[in-house]
Structure formats: structure tokens, C-alpha cells
Design a protein around this motif. Structure first.
Motif, PDB file in Angstrom:
ATOM      1  N   PRO A  58       0.797  -1.237   0.000  1.00  0.00           N
ATOM      2  CA  PRO A  58       0.000   0.000   0.000  1.00  0.00           C
ATOM      3  C   PRO A  58       0.824   1.279   0.000  1.00  0.00           C
ATOM      4  N   ARG A  59       2.094   1.226   0.397  1.00  0.00           N
ATOM      5  CA  ARG A  59       2.904   2.444   0.334  1.00  0.00           C
ATOM      6  C   ARG A  59       3.100   2.898  -1.105  1.00  0.00           C
ATOM      7  N   ARG A  60       2.952   1.969  -2.026  1.00  0.00           N
ATOM      8  CA  ARG A  60       3.071   2.287  -3.448  1.00  0.00           C
ATOM      9  C   ARG A  60       1.755   1.991  -4.156  1.00  0.00           C
ATOM     10  N   PHE A  61       0.667   2.150  -3.429  1.00  0.00           N
ATOM     11  CA  PHE A  61      -0.631   1.830  -4.021  1.00  0.00           C
ATOM     12  C   PHE A  61      -0.903   2.669  -5.265  1.00  0.00           C
ATOM     13  N   ALA A  62      -0.679   3.976  -5.178  1.00  0.00           N
ATOM     14  CA  ALA A  62      -1.000   4.853  -6.308  1.00  0.00           C
ATOM     15  C   ALA A  62      -0.243   4.441  -7.562  1.00  0.00           C
ATOM     16  N   GLY A  63       1.055   4.152  -7.425  1.00  0.00           N
ATOM     17  CA  GLY A  63       1.842   3.755  -8.573  1.00  0.00           C
ATOM     18  C   GLY A  63       1.396   2.437  -9.166  1.00  0.00           C
ATOM     19  N   ASN A  64       1.084   1.478  -8.309  1.00  0.00           N
ATOM     20  CA  ASN A  64       0.612   0.182  -8.793  1.00  0.00           C
ATOM     21  C   ASN A  64      -0.788   0.284  -9.397  1.00  0.00           C
ATOM     22  N   PHE A  65      -1.616   1.163  -8.845  1.00  0.00           N
ATOM     23  CA  PHE A  65      -2.945   1.381  -9.416  1.00  0.00           C
ATOM     24  C   PHE A  65      -2.817   1.972 -10.823  1.00  0.00           C
ATOM     25  N   ASP A  66      -1.960   2.971 -10.958  1.00  0.00           N
ATOM     26  CA  ASP A  66      -1.766   3.602 -12.262  1.00  0.00           C
ATOM     27  C   ASP A  66      -1.255   2.593 -13.293  1.00  0.00           C
ATOM     28  N   ARG A  67      -0.281   1.790 -12.881  1.00  0.00           N
ATOM     29  CA  ARG A  67       0.290   0.796 -13.798  1.00  0.00           C
ATOM     30  C   ARG A  67      -0.690  -0.346 -14.059  1.00  0.00           C
ATOM     31  N   GLY A  68      -1.262  -0.874 -12.987  1.00  0.00           N
ATOM     32  CA  GLY A  68      -2.076  -2.074 -13.113  1.00  0.00           C
ATOM     33  C   GLY A  68      -3.425  -1.855 -13.754  1.00  0.00           C
ATOM     34  N   VAL A  69      -3.963  -0.642 -13.658  1.00  0.00           N
ATOM     35  CA  VAL A  69      -5.279  -0.356 -14.231  1.00  0.00           C
ATOM     36  C   VAL A  69      -5.146   0.368 -15.572  1.00  0.00           C
ATOM     37  N   PHE A  70      -4.280   1.372 -15.634  1.00  0.00           N
ATOM     38  CA  PHE A  70      -4.214   2.235 -16.815  1.00  0.00           C
ATOM     39  C   PHE A  70      -2.936   2.062 -17.643  1.00  0.00           C
ATOM     40  N   PHE A  71      -2.033   1.174 -17.213  1.00  0.00           N
ATOM     41  CA  PHE A  71      -0.745   0.962 -17.886  1.00  0.00           C
ATOM     42  C   PHE A  71       0.102   2.225 -17.906  1.00  0.00           C
ATOM     43  N   GLU A  72      -0.160   3.180 -17.023  1.00  0.00           N
ATOM     44  CA  GLU A  72       0.644   4.400 -16.968  1.00  0.00           C
ATOM     45  C   GLU A  72       2.044   4.070 -16.465  1.00  0.00           C
ATOM     46  N   SER A  73       3.045   4.660 -17.094  1.00  0.00           N
ATOM     47  CA  SER A  73       4.467   4.458 -16.822  1.00  0.00           C
ATOM     48  C   SER A  73       4.950   3.068 -17.224  1.00  0.00           C
ATOM     49  N   CYS A  74       4.085   2.246 -17.810  1.00  0.00           N
ATOM     50  CA  CYS A  74       4.523   0.949 -18.314  1.00  0.00           C
ATOM     51  C   CYS A  74       5.217   1.138 -19.662  1.00  0.00           C
ATOM     52  N   THR A  75       6.255   0.386 -19.902  1.00  0.00           N
ATOM     53  CA  THR A  75       6.910   0.419 -21.194  1.00  0.00           C
ATOM     54  C   THR A  75       6.104  -0.404 -22.197  1.00  0.00           C
ATOM     55  N   ALA A  76       6.367  -0.184 -23.473  1.00  0.00           N
ATOM     56  CA  ALA A  76       5.692  -0.976 -24.505  1.00  0.00           C
ATOM     57  C   ALA A  76       5.988  -2.456 -24.320  1.00  0.00           C
ATOM     58  N   ARG A  77       7.184  -2.770 -23.873  1.00  0.00           N
ATOM     59  CA  ARG A  77       7.549  -4.172 -23.636  1.00  0.00           C
ATOM     60  C   ARG A  77       6.718  -4.768 -22.505  1.00  0.00           C
ATOM     61  N   GLU A  78       6.515  -3.998 -21.442  1.00  0.00           N
ATOM     62  CA  GLU A  78       5.709  -4.493 -20.317  1.00  0.00           C
ATOM     63  C   GLU A  78       4.258  -4.729 -20.732  1.00  0.00           C
ATOM     64  N   VAL A  79       3.695  -3.797 -21.495  1.00  0.00           N
ATOM     65  CA  VAL A  79       2.318  -3.971 -21.955  1.00  0.00           C
ATOM     66  C   VAL A  79       2.223  -5.165 -22.898  1.00  0.00           C
TER      67      VAL A  79
END
Length: 306
Positions: free
Chosen positions: A94-115
Motif C-alpha cells: 500500500p505504500r506504493r498503491f497509487a503507482g501500482n494502481f496507475d500501472r495495473g489499471v491504466f498501464f501508466e508508466s509501463c513500457t511498450a515491452r511491459e504492456v
């Protein structure tokens, strides 16, 4: 493999209830054992099945819905086990909830390789689930997919989507309980209980904004919207309308199984929550656009379905 049917919608909008009805006949879906051991769902889990079934929980943590060996599960759980990109990683850390939410839901900050890797994981696991289910059309339920519709359609252009809608005031109440239950049970770090309200208010707005923007691109015949209030009041009529709207075959054959399931949960009691007036006012102010968009009652929020 035919294009899957995806049940989407914000958490606590009736996606599980609809999933449990439809999974009674004619579809492949993720089982509890496949969710927990996705890499081995067609191998080792068969040998360990008797032991693993005894380890299943009695019901879901967030409500009283029972978990049986054949209970359909959302695919976000196995995807979280198989991928570094998932909403659930934010629950664990949960200390990184916002970052994981952004990545896990919206793919924000994810690289093309990760997606790309996530898409391969989804496609591979989905095909495995379809094969394990006897090659019946795959039925998937996952609230996070509400924000991933364009990505999913890159894999299956003709995928079908059912969007569940519920009174936003009820969603807010239930989502507070959702996080208040999951964080203490699953978090591997201390979490801030005071942050739950902001997580719910912001998360709903962002998910609904993304869905409203993506909805027009789904072709006619591949989308249907269903209201929680109508689904619970007249489930067979709503499911029949769903089959018709999506052009699905087999409703007549499935109807007896649907009715048996609904008869079996007739005594189920949903969680009830009370909000102080100031809380309701805060929800109305933050979510007015969505309350009005789906025709609910802004002042009271109790059954004002349009």
C-alpha cells in the motif's frame, strides 16, 4: 478460440453476481485452483486437486459469497501471479498503491515491452482456460478490464463486453468495506486507513472517465449495459436481454441452470452500510457527473434509476 465475453464495471457493481449466473451453463471460466496456480492449472493442480480443494476459503473476504471448487473467479488474480503489472500489487504494497494502481489499471508508466508481455500473458492464460473448459466460449469477469478495453480489443477485435452499473452511493459504501477488509488481510506493509476515502473517490472517477471515453469504439452487437438494481429484481429477464443484445446462442438450454442457481441463493443477504449526510454530500459532489450520466438520484441516491 472464439472472442471471449468480458464482464466489466467498477468493483461492487454486481459483476460477480452476473458472473456467477452466466457461468452456470455454456461457458469456460477461471476456477479457484487455476486462479491460485495459473502456471500449473492444466497439470500439477489435477494431481493436487483433493488437497487444494480442502484449503479453499469458506467465502470471499469482502462479502458472504461462498467459494466452491467450481466457483468462477476473476482473472486479475492469476494475472497478478503471472505478471509484474496488476492492480493487486497495490493491495500487497500500500505504500506504493497509487503507482501500482496507475500501472495495473491504466498501464501508466509501463513500457511498450511491459504492456506487450501483459497482453501475451492474458492471451496465453485465456487460451489455457478455454481449453481446460472444454473449448466453450470463455467468460471473463474483471473490474480492472473496464479500463483495458482498447488493449483487449487489440487481442480480440470482436470481444464482447457487458458493463455493470450500480447506484454510485452504494458503490462508495461497498468500496470502503472492500479496502477496509483487503488491506488488513493482505497488505505486507502498514497502510493508512484515512486514505481509503480518497482512493475510492479518485479511483472511481478515473475508471469511469476511461470507460466513457472508450465505450463509443465498441461495435454494435458487442456491448450491453446492465443495471445492478434490475439484475437483482428481475435476473432472468435481464440475462435474456443480454443474450439477445450480444447475439449469444443457448439461452433456452441454459435457463434451467440459471434458475437453479438463483433459487439456491434466495436467502443471501447483502451487506448494508450507513453514511452520515456529510459523507453523502461529498460523494454527490465528487461523482455528480457519473450519477447523472447513468440517471441516478443525486439528492438521495436511493433507487433513483432512470
Amino acid at each position: 478460440m472464439p472472442p471471449p465475453v468480458f464482464i466489466v464495471g467498477h468493483w461492487r457493481t454486481g459483476t460477480t453476481h452476473l458472473f456467477n449466473i452466466l457461468a452456470r451453463h455454456g461457458f469456460s471460466y477461471v476456477s479457484p485452483l487455476a486462479a491460485g496456480m495459473p502456471w500449473d492449472s492444466m497439470g500439477l493442480t489435477a494431481a493436487l486437486r483433493p488437497l487444494l480443494e480442502r484449503m479453499l476459503p469458506r467465502d470471499r473476504m469482502i462479502d458472504a459469497i461462498p467459494v466452491e471448487p467450481d466457483s468462477p473467479q476473476e482473472d486479475e488474480i492469476p494475472l497478478a501471479n503471472m505478471s509484474a503489472v496488476s492492480f493487486y500489487h497495490g493491495i500487497y504494497f500500500p505504500r506504493r498503491f497509487a503507482g501500482n494502481f496507475d500501472r495495473g489499471v491504466f498501464f501508466e508508466s509501463c513500457t511498450a515491452r511491459e504492456v506487450g508481455a501483459w497482453k501475451e500473458t492474458l492471451a496465453g492464460f485465456s487460451r489455457k482456460t478455454w481449453l481446460a473448459g472444454g473449448r466453450r466460449r470463455l467468460l471473463v469477469k474483471n473490474p480492472v478490464h473496464t479500463a483495458r478495453i482498447p488493449t483487449i480489443r487489440e487481442i480480440w477485435p470482436d470481444a464482447k463486453f457487458v458493463h455493470c452499473v450500480r447506484d454510485p452511493f452504494e458503490v462508495f459504501r461497498s468500496m470502503r468495506n472492500f479496502y477496509d477488509t483487503l488491506f488488513p488481510a493482505l497488505a505486507l506493509q502498514p497502510h493508512d486507513p484515512q486514505a481509503v476515502e480518497r482512493i475510492v473517490l479518485d479511483g472511481y472517477s478515473r475508471l469511469m472517465d476511461r470507460f466513457i471515453a472508450d465505450r463509443p469504439d465498441i461495435p454494435d452487437g458487442n456491448f450491453h449495459e446492465i443495471r445492478y438494481e434490475r439484475l437483482t429484481a428481475q435476473p432472468m429477464e435481464e440475462v435474456a436481454a443480454l443474450y439477445d443484445a450480444l447475439g449469444l446462442d443457448g439461452f433456452e438450454a441454459a435457463e434451467p441452470a440459471f434458475r437453479r442457481y438463483l433459487d439456491g441463493i434466495g436467502d443471501y443477504r447483502r451487506n448494508r452500510y450507513d453514511d452520515p449526510p456529510e459523507q453523502r454530500a461529498k460523494v454527490a459532489a465528487a461523482w455528480r457527473r457519473y450519477i447523472e450520466h447513468w440517471g441516478y438520484d443525486v439528492p438521495g441516491g436511493e433507487g433513483g434509476v432512470g
